[in-house]
Design an enzyme around this catalytic site. Sequence first.
Site, PDB file in Angstrom:
ATOM      1  N   SER A   1       4.801  -1.254   4.194  1.00 58.94           N
ATOM      2  CA  SER A   1       4.876  -2.452   4.785  1.00 58.94           C
ATOM      3  C   SER A   1       5.008  -3.459   3.535  1.00 58.94           C
ATOM      4  CB  SER A   1       3.742  -2.856   5.302  1.00 58.94           C
ATOM      5  OG  SER A   1       3.608  -2.012   6.711  1.00 58.94           O
TER       6      SER A   1
ATOM      7  N   GLU B   1      -5.086   9.576  17.820  1.00 65.78           N
ATOM      8  CA  GLU B   1      -5.442  10.862  17.572  1.00 65.78           C
ATOM      9  C   GLU B   1      -6.671  11.060  16.501  1.00 65.78           C
ATOM     10  OE1 GLU B   1      -2.075   9.915  18.090  1.00 65.78           O
ATOM     11  OE2 GLU B   1      -2.065  10.714  20.022  1.00 65.78           O
TER      12      GLU B   1
ATOM     13  N   GLU C   1     -10.496  -1.866   5.920  1.00 62.69           N
ATOM     14  CA  GLU C   1      -9.248  -2.655   6.315  1.00 62.69           C
ATOM     15  C   GLU C   1      -9.890  -2.870   7.733  1.00 62.69           C
ATOM     16  OE1 GLU C   1      -4.727  -0.730   7.266  1.00 62.69           O
ATOM     17  OE2 GLU C   1      -6.059   0.598   6.562  1.00 62.69           O
TER      18      GLU C   1
ATOM     19  N   GLN D   1       0.895  -1.138   0.162  1.00 64.91           N
ATOM     20  CA  GLN D   1       0.042   0.031  -0.058  1.00 64.91           C
ATOM     21  C   GLN D   1       0.925   1.218  -0.006  1.00 64.91           C
ATOM     22  OE1 GLN D   1      -1.978   0.699   3.800  1.00 64.91           O
ATOM     23  NE2 GLN D   1      -3.526   1.555   3.028  1.00 64.91           N
ATOM     24  N   GLY D   2       0.928   1.916  -1.119  1.00 63.96           N
ATOM     25  CA  GLY D   2       1.831   3.268  -1.130  1.00 63.96           C
ATOM     26  C   GLY D   2       0.863   4.485  -1.172  1.00 63.96           C
ATOM     27  N   TYR D   3       0.657   4.869   0.269  1.00 61.90           N
ATOM     28  CA  TYR D   3      -0.344   6.035   0.594  1.00 61.90           C
ATOM     29  C   TYR D   3       0.877   6.859   1.357  1.00 61.90           C
ATOM     30  CZ  TYR D   3      -4.698   3.569  -0.022  1.00 61.90           C
ATOM     31  OH  TYR D   3      -5.739   2.970  -0.416  1.00 61.90           O
TER      32      TYR D   3
END
Length: 407
Positions: free
Chosen positions: A166, A391, A249, A131-133
């Site tokens: 990851s 948060e 997710e 996942q390339g966010y």
Amino acid sequence: MGTDPPTTDEEFRASVRAWLAENLAGEFAPLAGRGGPGREHELVTERMAWERRLGEAGWIGLGWPVEDGGRGLAWAWQAIFHQEYARAAGPGRIGHMSEQLLGPALLTFGTPEQKARFLPGILSGTQIWCQGYSEPDAGSDLAAVRTRAELRDGEWHLHGQKVWTSLAHIADWCFVLARTDPQAERHRGLSYLLVPMRQPGVTVRPIRQLTGTSEFNEVFFDDARTDASAIVGAPGDGWRVAMGTLGVERGVSTIGQQAGFQREFEGVLAEARRTGAIRDPETAGRLTDAWIGLQVMRHAVAATLGGAALGGGAAGGGDGGAGGLSRPVAPGTEANIVKLLWSPWRQRLGELAVDVAGPDATVTGPGYELSDGQRLFLFGRAETIYGGSVEIQRNVVAERGLGLPRG
Ligand SMILES: Cc1cc2nc3c(=O)[nH]c(=O)nc-3n(C[C@H](O)[C@H](O)[C@H](O)COP(=O)(O)OP(=O)(O)OC[C@H]3O[C@@H](n4cnc5c(N)ncnc54)[C@H](O)[C@@H]3O)c2cc1C
């Protein structure tokens, strides 16, 4: 799986249990309890083979529509699978992001051609995605993504940097959030691109974590390419696709987490008995609190998932796949609350784990080999960050759940 297809919840549960007992054996026996958050470096080749074994047996894409190659199973049966998988200490899934994040994005937003091209690799466990966010200046504030992509000569050309990616070091492909319209306001200019990882324009640099291992990476795109059709949704639609994916997710697979947490708690309890720490009233109080926390999480997850998590012997009123439990409430603040419960819980359990171990907890094995308690303690720092920090989760609960003004 047996020759007679199961027709009741209990038959299905028995078929999952039998398959796991038969297959998590022999060459795959060492995989039990390995992998997963904080242990992603473990037995990678073997776990990739395990993905393929799961795929061959039809245990990937359980809830996906049959016409897309899935099994179209009811929610209750998916829940049962995850419960049994966790009870059998099934290894952390290297295909997690492929199945739980990209797959649903393609099912919801993909074209028929994209589904035909990419879903089979996910379902067979042969194609691993990352996942390339996140970027150095775009994590919580994801709309600030700066990696840019430009369409030229039938290809997207990517330039920029991702971080905390990851499994990028083993992934075949990456789903990337990139800026395709530099003029558009923040999230409006983003697109969701599918980018092959093994090409000259992609550099993956591992990041060493507190645990001494590297499960995530920096990823650099320096004129990385992907073909013009490898975009999910229209150009500029990336935010909608990415948000749709994040919603999934925290879906049904969280049921399995509960069994893992229970096992971790039991490990700490056993260690407290062994070291005698259990006789200390303060430690006994913290253990009790941890156990209460487990019960709270179990009920919260059950509420989020429409009762499925409490299944145990009977996962609800399932009737063999056609009906059973209704799908859970749409992912919303319930899922945020669950994350707010489990991530600090696991951090506290890690602190308890090293406290009950006493001075031994300060010494690692040869080559910085960590005990379960040490790993729990060290990796626990990450729990309140990944998948959206606590948060940010609180902000969502405050704003969407309570209608409080934006901070
Ligand atoms: C183990 C691990 C694996 C990960 N894997 C991936 C992956 O595979 N792919 C990927 O794209 N990303 C991944 N991430 C990145 C993760 O999504 C980000 O770390 C996370 O979203 C936080 O972003 P950040 O690190 O930039 O921190 P920041 O956004 O810079 O936040 C720093 C601190 O400020 C707080 N903060 C920020 N904004 C607000 C606000 N508006 N209100 C209150 N507090 C605020 C945050 O809560 C945090 O405490 C992973 C992270 C970890 C730890």
